[in-house]
Design a protein around this motif. Structure first.
Motif, PDB file in Angstrom:
ATOM      1  N   LEU A 151      45.103  37.331  35.440  1.00 35.38           N
ATOM      2  CA  LEU A 151      45.788  38.594  35.157  1.00 35.38           C
ATOM      3  C   LEU A 151      47.226  38.341  34.729  1.00 35.38           C
ATOM      4  O   LEU A 151      47.717  38.935  33.762  1.00 35.38           O
ATOM      5  CB  LEU A 151      45.753  39.491  36.395  1.00 35.38           C
ATOM      6  N   GLU A 152      47.903  37.429  35.418  1.00 35.80           N
ATOM      7  CA  GLU A 152      49.287  37.097  35.070  1.00 35.80           C
ATOM      8  C   GLU A 152      49.390  36.482  33.684  1.00 35.80           C
ATOM      9  O   GLU A 152      50.416  36.629  33.014  1.00 35.80           O
ATOM     10  CB  GLU A 152      49.863  36.124  36.104  1.00 35.80           C
ATOM     11  N   HIS A 153      48.337  35.800  33.247  1.00 27.89           N
ATOM     12  CA  HIS A 153      48.366  35.118  31.954  1.00 27.89           C
ATOM     13  C   HIS A 153      47.646  35.897  30.852  1.00 27.89           C
ATOM     14  O   HIS A 153      47.338  35.350  29.788  1.00 27.89           O
ATOM     15  CB  HIS A 153      47.763  33.717  32.089  1.00 27.89           C
ATOM     16  N   GLY A 154      47.377  37.173  31.087  1.00 30.38           N
ATOM     17  CA  GLY A 154      46.907  38.063  30.026  1.00 30.38           C
ATOM     18  C   GLY A 154      45.436  38.010  29.694  1.00 30.38           C
ATOM     19  O   GLY A 154      45.014  38.594  28.689  1.00 30.38           O
ATOM     20  N   MET A 155      44.612  37.374  30.525  1.00 32.15           N
ATOM     21  CA  MET A 155      43.178  37.303  30.228  1.00 32.15           C
ATOM     22  C   MET A 155      42.389  38.446  30.844  1.00 32.15           C
ATOM     23  O   MET A 155      41.217  38.631  30.529  1.00 32.15           O
ATOM     24  CB  MET A 155      42.610  35.966  30.701  1.00 32.15           C
ATOM     25  N   LEU A 156      43.015  39.183  31.761  1.00 34.11           N
ATOM     26  CA  LEU A 156      42.380  40.333  32.398  1.00 34.11           C
ATOM     27  C   LEU A 156      43.279  41.548  32.270  1.00 34.11           C
ATOM     28  O   LEU A 156      44.499  41.422  32.102  1.00 34.11           O
ATOM     29  CB  LEU A 156      42.113  40.051  33.883  1.00 34.11           C
ATOM     30  N   ASP A 157      42.658  42.730  32.375  1.00 28.36           N
ATOM     31  CA  ASP A 157      43.423  43.974  32.353  1.00 28.36           C
ATOM     32  C   ASP A 157      43.751  44.467  33.760  1.00 28.36           C
ATOM     33  O   ASP A 157      44.801  45.066  33.977  1.00 28.36           O
ATOM     34  CB  ASP A 157      42.633  45.061  31.605  1.00 28.36           C
ATOM     35  N   ARG A 158      42.844  44.218  34.700  1.00 34.71           N
ATOM     36  CA  ARG A 158      43.035  44.727  36.055  1.00 34.71           C
ATOM     37  C   ARG A 158      42.376  43.785  37.061  1.00 34.71           C
ATOM     38  O   ARG A 158      41.385  43.119  36.751  1.00 34.71           O
ATOM     39  CB  ARG A 158      42.395  46.112  36.223  1.00 34.71           C
ATOM     40  N   VAL A 159      42.923  43.729  38.260  1.00 40.55           N
ATOM     41  CA  VAL A 159      42.241  43.150  39.417  1.00 40.55           C
ATOM     42  C   VAL A 159      42.141  44.274  40.438  1.00 40.55           C
ATOM     43  O   VAL A 159      43.157  44.781  40.913  1.00 40.55           O
ATOM     44  CB  VAL A 159      43.008  41.946  40.002  1.00 40.55           C
TER      45      VAL A 159
ATOM     46  N   ALA B 153      30.750  37.887  29.073  1.00 38.53           N
ATOM     47  CA  ALA B 153      31.624  38.233  30.191  1.00 38.53           C
ATOM     48  C   ALA B 153      33.083  38.406  29.782  1.00 38.53           C
ATOM     49  O   ALA B 153      33.860  39.023  30.514  1.00 38.53           O
ATOM     50  CB  ALA B 153      31.525  37.172  31.290  1.00 38.53           C
ATOM     51  N   MET B 154      33.468  37.868  28.633  1.00 40.53           N
ATOM     52  CA  MET B 154      34.869  37.974  28.201  1.00 40.53           C
ATOM     53  C   MET B 154      35.017  38.802  26.928  1.00 40.53           C
ATOM     54  O   MET B 154      36.027  38.700  26.233  1.00 40.53           O
ATOM     55  CB  MET B 154      35.456  36.583  27.977  1.00 40.53           C
ATOM     56  N   LEU B 155      34.036  39.645  26.633  1.00 34.24           N
ATOM     57  CA  LEU B 155      34.063  40.439  25.403  1.00 34.24           C
ATOM     58  C   LEU B 155      34.233  41.928  25.663  1.00 34.24           C
ATOM     59  O   LEU B 155      34.036  42.738  24.760  1.00 34.24           O
ATOM     60  CB  LEU B 155      32.775  40.203  24.590  1.00 34.24           C
ATOM     61  N   GLY B 156      34.592  42.308  26.866  1.00 37.25           N
ATOM     62  CA  GLY B 156      34.706  43.723  27.193  1.00 37.25           C
ATOM     63  C   GLY B 156      35.894  44.402  26.538  1.00 37.25           C
ATOM     64  O   GLY B 156      36.912  43.765  26.238  1.00 37.25           O
ATOM     65  N   ASP B 157      35.766  45.699  26.311  1.00 36.94           N
ATOM     66  CA  ASP B 157      36.912  46.489  25.859  1.00 36.94           C
ATOM     67  C   ASP B 157      37.959  46.550  26.959  1.00 36.94           C
ATOM     68  O   ASP B 157      39.158  46.603  26.695  1.00 36.94           O
ATOM     69  CB  ASP B 157      36.461  47.908  25.487  1.00 36.94           C
ATOM     70  N   VAL B 158      37.483  46.550  28.204  1.00 34.32           N
ATOM     71  CA  VAL B 158      38.353  46.488  29.379  1.00 34.32           C
ATOM     72  C   VAL B 158      37.792  45.408  30.295  1.00 34.32           C
ATOM     73  O   VAL B 158      36.594  45.398  30.593  1.00 34.32           O
ATOM     74  CB  VAL B 158      38.417  47.836  30.124  1.00 34.32           C
ATOM     75  N   GLN B 159      38.662  44.489  30.726  1.00 34.12           N
ATOM     76  CA  GLN B 159      38.253  43.386  31.596  1.00 34.12           C
ATOM     77  C   GLN B 159      38.840  43.613  32.989  1.00 34.12           C
ATOM     78  O   GLN B 159      40.054  43.610  33.168  1.00 34.12           O
ATOM     79  CB  GLN B 159      38.766  42.053  31.040  1.00 34.12           C
ATOM     80  N   ILE B 160      37.961  43.805  33.965  1.00 37.41           N
ATOM     81  CA  ILE B 160      38.369  44.016  35.352  1.00 37.41           C
ATOM     82  C   ILE B 160      37.770  42.895  36.194  1.00 37.41           C
ATOM     83  O   ILE B 160      36.681  42.402  35.892  1.00 37.41           O
ATOM     84  CB  ILE B 160      37.879  45.383  35.875  1.00 37.41           C
TER      85      ILE B 160
ATOM     86  N   VAL C 100      33.561  45.173  31.423  1.00 39.12           N
ATOM     87  CA  VAL C 100      33.061  44.038  32.189  1.00 39.12           C
ATOM     88  C   VAL C 100      33.836  43.943  33.490  1.00 39.12           C
ATOM     89  O   VAL C 100      35.062  43.993  33.502  1.00 39.12           O
ATOM     90  CB  VAL C 100      33.200  42.725  31.401  1.00 39.12           C
ATOM     91  N   VAL C 101      33.096  43.811  34.591  1.00 43.64           N
ATOM     92  CA  VAL C 101      33.695  43.552  35.907  1.00 43.64           C
ATOM     93  C   VAL C 101      33.286  42.140  36.303  1.00 43.64           C
ATOM     94  O   VAL C 101      32.111  41.869  36.565  1.00 43.64           O
ATOM     95  CB  VAL C 101      33.221  44.572  36.962  1.00 43.64           C
ATOM     96  N   LEU C 102      34.247  41.233  36.321  1.00 43.56           N
ATOM     97  CA  LEU C 102      33.975  39.838  36.642  1.00 43.56           C
ATOM     98  C   LEU C 102      34.086  39.636  38.147  1.00 43.56           C
ATOM     99  O   LEU C 102      35.115  39.933  38.747  1.00 43.56           O
ATOM    100  CB  LEU C 102      34.954  38.921  35.906  1.00 43.56           C
ATOM    101  N   THR C 103      33.010  39.145  38.753  1.00 39.87           N
ATOM    102  CA  THR C 103      32.988  38.930  40.193  1.00 39.87           C
ATOM    103  C   THR C 103      32.873  37.428  40.476  1.00 39.87           C
ATOM    104  O   THR C 103      32.654  36.627  39.562  1.00 39.87           O
ATOM    105  CB  THR C 103      31.824  39.688  40.854  1.00 39.87           C
ATOM    106  N   HIS C 104      33.017  37.068  41.714  1.00 40.68           N
ATOM    107  CA  HIS C 104      33.031  35.646  42.086  1.00 40.68           C
ATOM    108  C   HIS C 104      31.621  35.110  42.251  1.00 40.68           C
ATOM    109  O   HIS C 104      30.822  35.695  42.978  1.00 40.68           O
ATOM    110  CB  HIS C 104      33.773  35.488  43.416  1.00 40.68           C
ATOM    111  N   PRO C 105      31.303  33.974  41.581  1.00 39.67           N
ATOM    112  CA  PRO C 105      32.060  33.327  40.516  1.00 39.67           C
ATOM    113  C   PRO C 105      31.475  33.703  39.155  1.00 39.67           C
ATOM    114  O   PRO C 105      30.287  34.018  39.051  1.00 39.67           O
ATOM    115  CB  PRO C 105      31.833  31.853  40.818  1.00 39.67           C
TER     116      PRO C 105
END
Length: 305
Positions: free
Chosen positions: A254-262, A213-220, A198-203
């Motif tokens: 990202l700092e709080h562990g909800m994402l893998d990458r920005v 949107a928050m169930l990806g194996d990798v969250q970007i 999942v690639v989360l874009t604004h907004p």
């Protein structure tokens, strides 16, 4: 014939008259206010050349930059009931749909496509925020299920780009039902052992954040994207406290562990290729969009020795 009136004056007026400039040649950056020429903005993937702000990008534009050579094939999505609740506020729901289709040139708020990215076959789905705020209605639910079923059938990974204001109020409870439906679709991919990125874009907000949107194996996420269930203004009004700087933005999550990458939009394609090839057990990519060559017999013998 008056030579001055009929020839000289029109000639002078044509030389000094104000030329009309099309309105769509320039875009004002909402972050820094810089006026951006449309060709320069397109070449930079809709990213401000002055402050690096990521502007909205349509699914078709995104896919043209994502797939090899910009080539992709649309995946057919089943059509839901047009107006299941007979909803009407200031306008009838069908009238709002007609206006959205006329403004965007798209059928609905999500586009599903298949193609290759770095010679890696994938299925991709992307939401269009310009279509009624990318709201999640029955069509979006059908689109995600169609994407998951196509991915399972072809044994391909699924990459989803989210951009939504939440559920579509004109479809009421039927819109909220798409949350469990899309969750089941993601589970289909898990059972088939296929990657879901999942690639989360604004907004990305509301029920979309609370489901697929928050169930990806990798969250970007793209830089500075707003990602939340309830927006910061609603939270501030509820708890009557000032929220931290950058609260619910991609970097904060990202700092709080909800994402893998920005990841910056211009680097996103290469990063997705690397992650997908790693998750599918393929050789790492090399320069350009080509995968690394298969090992020679000598190299294979050295590895097994």
């Amino acid at each position: 014939m008056n030579w001055i009136t009929n020839y000289v004056r029109p000639r002078i007026n044509s030389l000094f008259s104000r030329r009309e400039v099309p309105e769509n040649l320039w875009t004002k950056c909402p972050e820094c206010g810089t006026m951006l020429f449309h060709r320069e903005l397109d070449d930079n993937l809709q990213v401000c050349t002055s402050c690096d702000h990521h502007l909205a990008i349509t699914p078709r534009e995104r896919f043209r930059n994502l797939f090899d050579g910009g080539a992709f094939v649309e995946v057919k999505v089943p059509e839901p009931v047009a107006d299941p609740l007979g909803f009407r506020d200031q306008k009838k729901y069908p009238d709002r749909m007609k206006a959205a289709r006329a403004n965007t040139g798209e059928k609905e708020a999500m586009l599903v496509a298949e193609g290759e990215m770095g010679r890696t076959p994938i299925i991709a789905a992307a939401q269009d925020f310009s279509f009624m705020g990318g709201s999640m209605g029955m069509y979006v639910g059908n689109a995600i299920i169609a994407a998951a079923e196509r991915a399972v059938k072809l044994k391909r990974p699924l990459v989803l780009f989210s951009a939504a204001g939440g559920a579509r109020m004109q479809e009421g409870i039927l819109s909220l039902m798409q949350m469990p439906r899309t969750t089941v679709a993601v589970e289909m991919l898990r059972e088939a052992g296929l990657p879901y990125i999942v690639v989360l874009t604004h907004p990305t907000t509301g029920g979309v954040t609370a489901s697929y949107a928050m169930l990806g194996d990798v969250q970007i996420a793209e830089p500075n994207a707003l990602i939340c269930f309830a927006g910061p203004r609603v939270i501030e009004q509820t708890i009557r406290e000032k929220l931290p700087e950058g609260f619910q933005r991609a970097e904060y999550l990202l700092e709080h562990g909800m994402l893998d990458r920005v990841t910056h939009r211009k680097k996103l394609r290469d990063e997705l290729i690397s992650i997908l090839r790693m998750l599918t057990g393929q050789p790492a990519p090399v320069a350009g969009d080509l995968p690394s060559p298969a090992p020679t017999e000598t190299e294979q013998a050295q590895k097994t020795a």
